[in-house]
Design an enzyme around this catalytic site. Structure first.
Site, PDB file in Angstrom:
ATOM      1  N   LYS A   1       0.841  -1.202   0.000  1.00  0.00           N
ATOM      2  CA  LYS A   1       0.000   0.000   0.000  1.00  0.00           C
ATOM      3  C   LYS A   1       0.877   1.253   0.000  1.00  0.00           C
ATOM      4  O   LYS A   1       0.692   2.155  -0.785  1.00  0.00           O
ATOM      5  CB  LYS A   1      -0.918  -0.043   1.226  1.00  0.00           C
ATOM      6  CG  LYS A   1      -1.808   1.163   1.349  1.00  0.00           C
ATOM      7  CD  LYS A   1      -2.759   1.023   2.523  1.00  0.00           C
ATOM      8  CE  LYS A   1      -3.438   2.362   2.803  1.00  0.00           C
ATOM      9  NZ  LYS A   1      -4.395   2.308   3.898  1.00  0.00           N
TER      10      LYS A   1
ATOM     11  N   GLU B   1      10.514  -4.668   4.481  1.00  0.00           N
ATOM     12  CA  GLU B   1      10.610  -6.079   4.077  1.00  0.00           C
ATOM     13  C   GLU B   1      10.294  -6.226   2.585  1.00  0.00           C
ATOM     14  O   GLU B   1      10.996  -6.915   1.839  1.00  0.00           O
ATOM     15  CB  GLU B   1       9.610  -6.938   4.863  1.00  0.00           C
ATOM     16  CG  GLU B   1       9.928  -7.107   6.337  1.00  0.00           C
ATOM     17  CD  GLU B   1       9.245  -6.068   7.209  1.00  0.00           C
ATOM     18  OE1 GLU B   1       8.984  -4.945   6.735  1.00  0.00           O
ATOM     19  OE2 GLU B   1       8.988  -6.387   8.393  1.00  0.00           O
TER      20      GLU B   1
ATOM     21  N   HIS C   1      -6.098 -33.499  17.848  1.00  0.00           N
ATOM     22  CA  HIS C   1      -5.041 -34.390  18.340  1.00  0.00           C
ATOM     23  C   HIS C   1      -3.853 -33.604  18.880  1.00  0.00           C
ATOM     24  O   HIS C   1      -2.755 -34.139  19.008  1.00  0.00           O
ATOM     25  CB  HIS C   1      -4.605 -35.326  17.211  1.00  0.00           C
ATOM     26  CG  HIS C   1      -5.739 -36.193  16.745  1.00  0.00           C
ATOM     27  ND1 HIS C   1      -6.046 -37.392  17.319  1.00  0.00           N
ATOM     28  CD2 HIS C   1      -6.691 -35.968  15.804  1.00  0.00           C
ATOM     29  CE1 HIS C   1      -7.109 -37.903  16.738  1.00  0.00           C
ATOM     30  NE2 HIS C   1      -7.531 -37.047  15.815  1.00  0.00           N
TER      31      HIS C   1
ATOM     32  N   GLY D   1      -4.834  -1.864   4.980  1.00  0.00           N
ATOM     33  CA  GLY D   1      -4.071  -3.014   4.488  1.00  0.00           C
ATOM     34  C   GLY D   1      -4.756  -4.339   4.773  1.00  0.00           C
ATOM     35  O   GLY D   1      -4.858  -5.215   3.914  1.00  0.00           O
ATOM     36  N   ARG D   2      -5.271  -4.514   5.984  1.00  0.00           N
ATOM     37  CA  ARG D   2      -5.878  -5.796   6.365  1.00  0.00           C
ATOM     38  C   ARG D   2      -7.297  -5.954   5.811  1.00  0.00           C
ATOM     39  O   ARG D   2      -7.948  -6.955   6.067  1.00  0.00           O
ATOM     40  CB  ARG D   2      -5.855  -5.955   7.882  1.00  0.00           C
ATOM     41  CG  ARG D   2      -6.463  -4.789   8.646  1.00  0.00           C
ATOM     42  CD  ARG D   2      -6.079  -4.849  10.120  1.00  0.00           C
ATOM     43  NE  ARG D   2      -6.533  -3.690  10.882  1.00  0.00           N
ATOM     44  CZ  ARG D   2      -5.835  -2.553  10.996  1.00  0.00           C
ATOM     45  NH1 ARG D   2      -4.688  -2.406  10.371  1.00  0.00           N
ATOM     46  NH2 ARG D   2      -6.303  -1.560  11.735  1.00  0.00           N
TER      47      ARG D   2
ATOM     48  N   LYS E   1       9.567  -1.101  14.217  1.00  0.00           N
ATOM     49  CA  LYS E   1      10.193  -0.768  12.927  1.00  0.00           C
ATOM     50  C   LYS E   1      11.326   0.222  13.138  1.00  0.00           C
ATOM     51  O   LYS E   1      12.418   0.080  12.586  1.00  0.00           O
ATOM     52  CB  LYS E   1       9.165  -0.099  11.992  1.00  0.00           C
ATOM     53  CG  LYS E   1       8.060  -0.994  11.481  1.00  0.00           C
ATOM     54  CD  LYS E   1       7.191  -0.211  10.499  1.00  0.00           C
ATOM     55  CE  LYS E   1       5.904  -0.934  10.166  1.00  0.00           C
ATOM     56  NZ  LYS E   1       4.995  -0.161   9.334  1.00  0.00           N
TER      57      LYS E   1
ATOM     58  N   GLU F   1      -4.823  -6.675  14.669  1.00  0.00           N
ATOM     59  CA  GLU F   1      -4.295  -5.358  14.305  1.00  0.00           C
ATOM     60  C   GLU F   1      -5.413  -4.313  14.398  1.00  0.00           C
ATOM     61  O   GLU F   1      -5.166  -3.140  14.662  1.00  0.00           O
ATOM     62  CB  GLU F   1      -3.685  -5.382  12.892  1.00  0.00           C
ATOM     63  CG  GLU F   1      -2.730  -4.235  12.624  1.00  0.00           C
ATOM     64  CD  GLU F   1      -1.905  -4.395  11.355  1.00  0.00           C
ATOM     65  OE1 GLU F   1      -0.695  -4.680  11.433  1.00  0.00           O
ATOM     66  OE2 GLU F   1      -2.472  -4.239  10.256  1.00  0.00           O
TER      67      GLU F   1
HETATM   68  O1  F6P Z   1       3.264  -2.788   9.677  1.00  0.00           O
HETATM   69  C1  F6P Z   1       1.917  -3.104   9.588  1.00  0.00           C
HETATM   70  C2  F6P Z   1       1.392  -2.827   8.221  1.00  0.00           C
HETATM   71  O2  F6P Z   1       1.329  -1.463   8.022  1.00  0.00           O
HETATM   72  C3  F6P Z   1       0.049  -3.478   7.990  1.00  0.00           C
HETATM   73  O3  F6P Z   1      -0.990  -2.747   8.488  1.00  0.00           O
HETATM   74  C4  F6P Z   1       0.062  -3.626   6.508  1.00  0.00           C
HETATM   75  O4  F6P Z   1      -0.905  -4.544   6.085  1.00  0.00           O
HETATM   76  C5  F6P Z   1       1.471  -4.101   6.292  1.00  0.00           C
HETATM   77  O5  F6P Z   1       2.238  -3.379   7.228  1.00  0.00           O
HETATM   78  C6  F6P Z   1       2.019  -3.894   4.908  1.00  0.00           C
HETATM   79  O6  F6P Z   1       1.985  -2.554   4.530  1.00  0.00           O
HETATM   80  P1  F6P Z   1       2.175  -2.128   3.038  1.00  0.00           P
HETATM   81  O7  F6P Z   1       1.071  -2.730   2.230  1.00  0.00           O
HETATM   82  O8  F6P Z   1       2.135  -0.623   3.019  1.00  0.00           O
HETATM   83  O9  F6P Z   1       3.508  -2.643   2.568  1.00  0.00           O
END
Ligand code: F6P
Length: 553
Positions: free
Chosen positions: A214, A220, A393, A276-277, A517, A362
């Site tokens: 987003k 990452e 199990h 995002g979620r 972060k 979240e």
């Molecule tokens: O760090 C949490 C977060 O901001 C989530 O809310 C989001 O889904 C995820 O990181 C990834 O964010 P982006 O889509 O901006 O890379």
């Protein structure tokens, strides 16, 4: 502390409706589900509801007619319906980020009108969906080719959190609807092993990377995307010009996409009013759409929309997300339940609970209200679970005989996947027999007398007794289709909404992820030796020293 908050709302725990629930809880005391079922012979049909294809049985909850009335009174007193309507109107109910919350617009029909700042956002949603459909068809038909002219056979989505969990979960769920000749993988972890294992057996000439972010700033994702680009160019022995044929972006941030070297013509857009979620039904679902095709993707969106409309219009008595949200609050605050299990009886739903963990935790893992004051009541539970029958199990022992109250959702399907050969499809009744047996055992347990009647030695009777009285919801659908998946996800999205509204928290921000972060950014140069550990706490200093020694630095 004042009984009123900054938004003029009376604090939740000072409401008469809250006190009434507390008193009612005391009256219920140790009432057992066995008693409730005995007193209400029609309980198994009375406490059921339906939304779309989903049949909900909530009879095995520790509730009476009075409980349900009191819970609905609480929803009324806390303005759940008003906040819901404000969301559907496009108002900026995500106050800490000053944003509208409009994932419902992502699945609105073409002729719907939903405005943000006076602009109807629905045409833009369909424009992107059409662009995604066109691109998906080109990839699926082989018309879209890689740098060397070969058709695409491998799709690698690189994203994390909401830009990974949704499409990864949905791809797994809808695998039987997907083109089996396409390899679809999801890379999220900044651990280089994730990307390595995902591409090591792929032919770069046939691989498309979808960079899903987003913000397009998530470290990452940008790190993995950069490494993927290096891998691709290295494998192909090509220059930057190859990127356009092998990389597309899903983002709200055109500038950053362009900085990365992806042509914005190959960018699929979404908007800041999509959290995002809450985003895998937006452009973030491109990998899924390529896998299952645009028609199945649209069926899934229709499923979402069915539940959106139900949530928006169904009266409180039959509003399923409202009911599920209120039941969660009942257990969290009045039974001290700390967690909530989601236990799907479908192998295809193996990633569903992990997806819900982000959606719920979240969203509602907050301890400060909309008014900026600490909340004095329980908020979101720990959400956990894996598909049955495996869990039976492993950890069900604790649910059956442990000391904790763990409300659980059981999700099952009447028919097995149509793709299973007859012999394997025949196993479905055994799977579902377990599904029904578990909620029965959890609710009714086994009394000491029942154990004794089986001739069990007296000293073993306590060990073989099942207290029962464990609350569960059962959600049953005919088949696991794209539409049913959309319905299930929307059901949980709106349940989360209801709970956040009652708790008076902002379910749409996620400030709690920021601190880690920032600290990681500070620690990385200490690990490599570019910066000294001075100023860090003694534990981190010592750990970093051990790490550096183990690495021979
Ligand atoms: O760090 C949490 C977060 O901001 C989530 O809310 C989001 O889904 C995820 O990181 C990834 O964010 P982006 O889509 O901006 O890379």
């Amino acid at each position: 502390m004042s009984d009123n908050n900054a938004t003029g709302r009376t604090r939740l725990d000072k409401l008469p409706e809250w006190a009434a629930l507390g008193k009612h809880r005391e009256q219920l005391a140790d009432t057992h589900l066995r008693d409730l079922f005995a007193a209400q012979p029609d309980r198994g049909t009375r406490y059921t509801a339906r939304v779309g294809d989903l049949h909900l049985d909530y009879s095995k909850h520790l509730v009476t007619d009075e409980t349900l009335v009191l819970l609905r009174d609480l929803a009324k007193a806390t303005g759940v319906a008003e906040l819901r309507d404000a969301m559907f109107r496009g108002e900026k109910i995500n106050t800490t980020e000053d944003r509208a919350v409009l994932h419902v617009a992502l699945r609105a029909p073409r002729d719907a009108v939903i405005e943000v700042d006076g602009e109807n956002v629905v045409p833009g949603v369909h424009e992107v969906l059409d662009k995604m459909a066109d691109f998906s068809e080109r990839v699926r038909s082989g018309a879209w080719t890689g740098h060397t002219g070969r058709p695409i056979k491998n799709i690698v989505n690189i994203g994390i959190g909401g830009s990974d969990l949704g499409p990864a979960m949905a791809y797994e769920v809808l695998k039987t609807f997907a083109r089996r000749d396409l390899t679809v993988r999801f890379v999220s972890n900044v651990d280089g092993a994730d990307l390595y294992e995902s591409v090591r057996d792929l032919d770069a000439a046939e691989t498309l990377f979808i960079i899903a972010s987003k913000t397009f700033t998530t470290v990452e994702t940008i790190t993995n995307a950069t490494s993927a680009r290096d891998w691709l160019l290295g494998e192909l022995g090509a220059g930057q010009e190859a990127v356009a044929k092998h990389f597309v972006a899903l983002s709200t941030n055109a500038e950053k996409v362009s900085d990365f070297g992806i042509d914005t013509a190959n960018m699929f857009e979404f908007w800041d009013w999509v959290g995002g979620r809450y985003s895998y039904d937006s452009a973030i679902g491109l990998s899924l759409m390529i896998a299952i095709g645009p028609d199945a993707f649209r069926e899934m969106l229709d499923g979402f929309h069915t539940v959106d409309e139900h949530f928006r219009t169904a009266p409180p008595e039959s509003n399923v997300p409202l009911l599920l949200g209120l039941l969660g609050i009942w257990y969290g605050s009045f039974f001290d339940a700390q967690s909530h299990a989601v236990l799907p009886y479908s192998h295809y739903l193996s990633k569903f609970t992990a997806y819900l963990q982000q959606l719920e935790m979240e969203s509602n893992g907050k301890s400060v209200g909309r008014d900026g004051k600490p909340v004095e009541w329980q908020t979101g539970p720990v959400v956990w679970g894996t598909p049955g029958t495996n869990g039976q199990h492993a950890y069900y022992q604790l649910i059956h005989q442990g000391t904790k109250v763990i409300p659980a959702d059981f999700i099952g399907f009447a028919r097995p996947s149509g793709e299973l050969p007859a012999g394997l499809a025949a196993q479905h009744d055994l799977l579902m027999a377990n599904f029904f047996a578990q909620t029965q055992a959890l609710a009714f347990g086994k009394t000491p007398d029942e154990v004794r009647a089986e001739g069990v030695a007296e000293e073993l009777v306590p060990h073989k007794t099942f207290r029962g009285n464990h609350p569960t919801s059962t959600v049953l659908a005919p088949d696991l289709t794209p539409s049913v998946l959309g319905q299930l996800v929307a059901l949980y999205e709106h349940k989360v909404f209801v709970q956040g509204a009652v708790w008076n928290i902002d379910s749409f921000d996620q400030w709690g992820v920021e601190l880690g972060k920032v600290l990681a950014k500070n620690i990385e140069p200490v690990l490599t030796g570019e910066k000294s550990a001075e100023g860090l706490d003694s534990s981190t200093v010592a750990l970093v020293a051990e790490y550096r020694e183990m690495r021979g630095r």
